[in-house]
Design an enzyme around this catalytic site. Structure first.
Site, PDB file in Angstrom:
ATOM      1  N   TYR A   1      14.355  31.000   9.107  1.00 23.63           N
ATOM      2  CA  TYR A   1      13.105  31.677   9.493  1.00 23.63           C
ATOM      3  C   TYR A   1      12.954  31.738  11.008  1.00 23.63           C
ATOM      4  CZ  TYR A   1      11.121  31.497   4.740  1.00 23.63           C
ATOM      5  OH  TYR A   1      10.859  31.669   3.410  1.00 23.63           O
TER       6      TYR A   1
ATOM      7  N   LYS B   1       0.851  -1.206   0.000  1.00 24.90           N
ATOM      8  CA  LYS B   1       0.000   0.000   0.000  1.00 24.90           C
ATOM      9  C   LYS B   1       0.882   1.250   0.000  1.00 24.90           C
ATOM     10  CE  LYS B   1      -0.424  -0.485   5.026  1.00 24.90           C
ATOM     11  NZ  LYS B   1      -1.252  -1.080   6.094  1.00 24.90           N
TER      12      LYS B   1
ATOM     13  N   MET C   1      10.597  25.348   2.948  1.00 24.66           N
ATOM     14  CA  MET C   1       9.881  24.530   1.960  1.00 24.66           C
ATOM     15  C   MET C   1      10.852  23.772   1.058  1.00 24.66           C
ATOM     16  SD  MET C   1       7.154  25.728  -0.953  1.00 24.66           S
ATOM     17  CE  MET C   1       6.043  26.512   0.199  1.00 24.66           C
TER      18      MET C   1
ATOM     19  N   ARG D   1     -11.478  -0.132  14.079  1.00 26.95           N
ATOM     20  CA  ARG D   1     -11.104   0.654  12.920  1.00 26.95           C
ATOM     21  C   ARG D   1     -11.909   0.113  11.748  1.00 26.95           C
ATOM     22  NH1 ARG D   1      -4.818   0.807  11.046  1.00 26.95           N
ATOM     23  NH2 ARG D   1      -5.452  -1.231  10.271  1.00 26.95           N
TER      24      ARG D   1
HETATM   25  C1  LIG Z   1      -0.390  -1.987   6.808  1.00 26.77           C
HETATM   26  C2  LIG Z   1      -0.942  -3.281   7.230  1.00 26.77           C
HETATM   27  C3  LIG Z   1      -0.106  -4.397   7.375  1.00 26.77           C
HETATM   28  C4  LIG Z   1       1.399  -4.306   7.293  1.00 26.77           C
HETATM   29  O1  LIG Z   1       1.853  -3.766   8.510  1.00 26.77           O
HETATM   30  P1  LIG Z   1       3.432  -3.566   8.832  1.00 26.77           P
HETATM   31  O2  LIG Z   1       3.416  -3.100  10.238  1.00 26.77           O
HETATM   32  O3  LIG Z   1       3.895  -2.523   7.884  1.00 26.77           O
HETATM   33  O4  LIG Z   1       4.093  -4.860   8.625  1.00 26.77           O
HETATM   34  C5  LIG Z   1      -0.708  -5.615   7.649  1.00 26.77           C
HETATM   35  N1  LIG Z   1      -2.040  -5.731   7.809  1.00 26.77           N
HETATM   36  C6  LIG Z   1      -2.874  -4.658   7.713  1.00 26.77           C
HETATM   37  C7  LIG Z   1      -4.335  -4.841   7.933  1.00 26.77           C
HETATM   38  C8  LIG Z   1      -2.351  -3.410   7.445  1.00 26.77           C
HETATM   39  O5  LIG Z   1      -3.162  -2.343   7.374  1.00 26.77           O
END
Ligand SMILES: *Cc1c(COP(=O)(O)O)cnc(C)c1O
Length: 383
Positions: free
Chosen positions: A262, A43, A315, A141
């Site tokens: 800054y 992802k 930036m 969640r």
């Molecule tokens: C992102 C995610 C993972 C991977 O988690 P890591 O901590 O990066 O290994 C696995 N399962 C779900 C449901 C996730 O959202």
């Protein structure tokens, strides 16, 4: 770091992704969980490393199961890997069933409305389109409530539908002694009792690395594949995979009593040399990495020496105190290391008060050239 010229096309920096290290990490995780299939979580553009090259390298190394967050990430993965199995962790987006079917994406169904929508399309086509189920064992969640387990089971059995996989997600796996993981494991087992014979998956990187009881039939590592630290408070065994270098624009002298950047929050307390580099918060280098007279900030390395950021992060610019280099100062066009062998993703994250995940996934904002080291060419030895 090197005396190579800055990028001739005018890009600010160079992000090197060592695909050999990524593949090596994925294989090492597979050896830790030998009884389970090792999936790969890709992802957020494969945690900022670049979805297409990273997923392709993992598939060539044998990965067949991939997890993305969103359907559009699934489509991008499908375009480069037509034959792998793709789970969409965010589930089924309302009204998007045709998109999932067209691109052979498997939603991780996590609510009763999602399940109903998927079942409706299966009935309409008289076909059991594959999907997974996500039960919430303690994160609040995503995921079916445990009280929905019997309802979900009955709804599926009306059609003789067998899910591809039943999963849950650990809230505290990065703290191996946390008792919540035990509670979640026990609850997950009560769910699995309702789905005999269906493959199960619970572990992210930390779960995989901390306890065999979390392995089940499939593990879902993300961060550890990319070399990040999955478990706090112990040495990180994974190979480092990301190097970010940016060029120096100028090196100047500053006198005692002058200020840097800054807000004039960082006073120069001795005769100093300051290197200004082509990097900023617009490139994902967090403003929290700024320093002042009362607070240390991020780190930048040159010639193997780790040096402190001075003043606020702009930036497009960062100022670095290079005084301690003496005569071995960088020159304009030289690259300094932002992430790499001397500054890990997690060290930079700690300095910013965040986690390696956020450092990695912020890289995609950067005005960098991306260089991929091919696993074959660079021949990372196994083991
Ligand atoms: C992102 C995610 C993972 C991977 O988690 P890591 O901590 O990066 O290994 C696995 N399962 C779900 C449901 C996730 O959202």
């Amino acid at each position: 770091m090197s005396n190579a010229p800055a990028h001739p096309q005018g890009l600010a920096g160079r992000l090197t992704v060592d695909l050999g290290a990524i593949v090596k990490n994925w294989r090492a995780l597979g050896r830790v969980s030998p009884g389970a299939l090792t999936a790969a979580v890709v992802k957020a553009d494969a945690y900022g490393t670049g979805l297409a090259p990273t997923a392709t390298a993992l598939a060539e190394a044998g990965a067949q199961f991939f997890f993305v967050a969103t359907p559009d990430e699934g489509l991008r993965l499908r375009q480069v890997l037509p034959d792998v199995h793709v789970f969409v962790l965010n589930g089924l987006y309302p009204g998007a069933t045709d998109f999932y079917l067209a691109h052979k994406l498997m939603p991780v169904l996590s609510s009763v409305p999602m399940l109903e929508e998927w079942m409706d399309v299966c009935v309409a086509h008289n076909e059991a389109f594959p999907a997974a189920l996500h039960f919430d064992t303690g994160m609040n969640r995503l995921g079916f409530r445990l009280s929905d387990t019997a309802l979900v089971r009955d709804r599926l059995s009306e059609f003789g539908y067998l899910p591809q996989m039943v999963m849950s997600h650990l809230a505290c796996a990065d703290q191996p002694s946390h008792e919540k993981s035990r509670t979640q494991l026990a609850l997950f087992q009560t769910v699995l009792a309702q789905f005999p014979g269906i493959p199960a998956s619970l572990a992210n990187s930390a779960g995989l690395m901390s306890n065999r009881d979390f392995h089940f039939q499939m593990v879902r590592p993300g961060i550890a594949v990319y070399g990040g630290r999955a478990i706090g408070g112990r040495p990180n065994p994974m190979a480092h995979a990301i190097t970010l270098e940016v060029p120096v624009l100028q090196v100047r002298s500053a006198r005692t009593g002058e200020t840097v950047g800054y807000g004039a929050t960082h006073s120069v307390d001795k005769e100093s040399r300051i290197a200004t580099i082509a990097l900023g918060y617009a490139d994902g280098f967090f403003r929290h990495l700024g320093a002042s007279s009362t607070k240390t900030g991020g780190r930048i390395a040159f010639g193997g020496r780790v040096l402190p950021v001075m003043g606020r992060i702009s930036m497009d610019l960062v100022t670095v105190d290079v005084t301690e280099l003496g005569d071995a100062l960088p020159r304009p066009g030289d690259f300094m290391e932002v992430l790499g062998p001397h500054i890990s993703v997690d060290e930079q994250a700690d300095a910013a008060g965040t986690i390696g995940y956020e450092v990695l996934t912020s890289l995609k904002q950067g005005r960098y050239e991306r260089v991929y080291l091919d696993p074959a060419e660079h021949g990372h030895a196994e083991g």
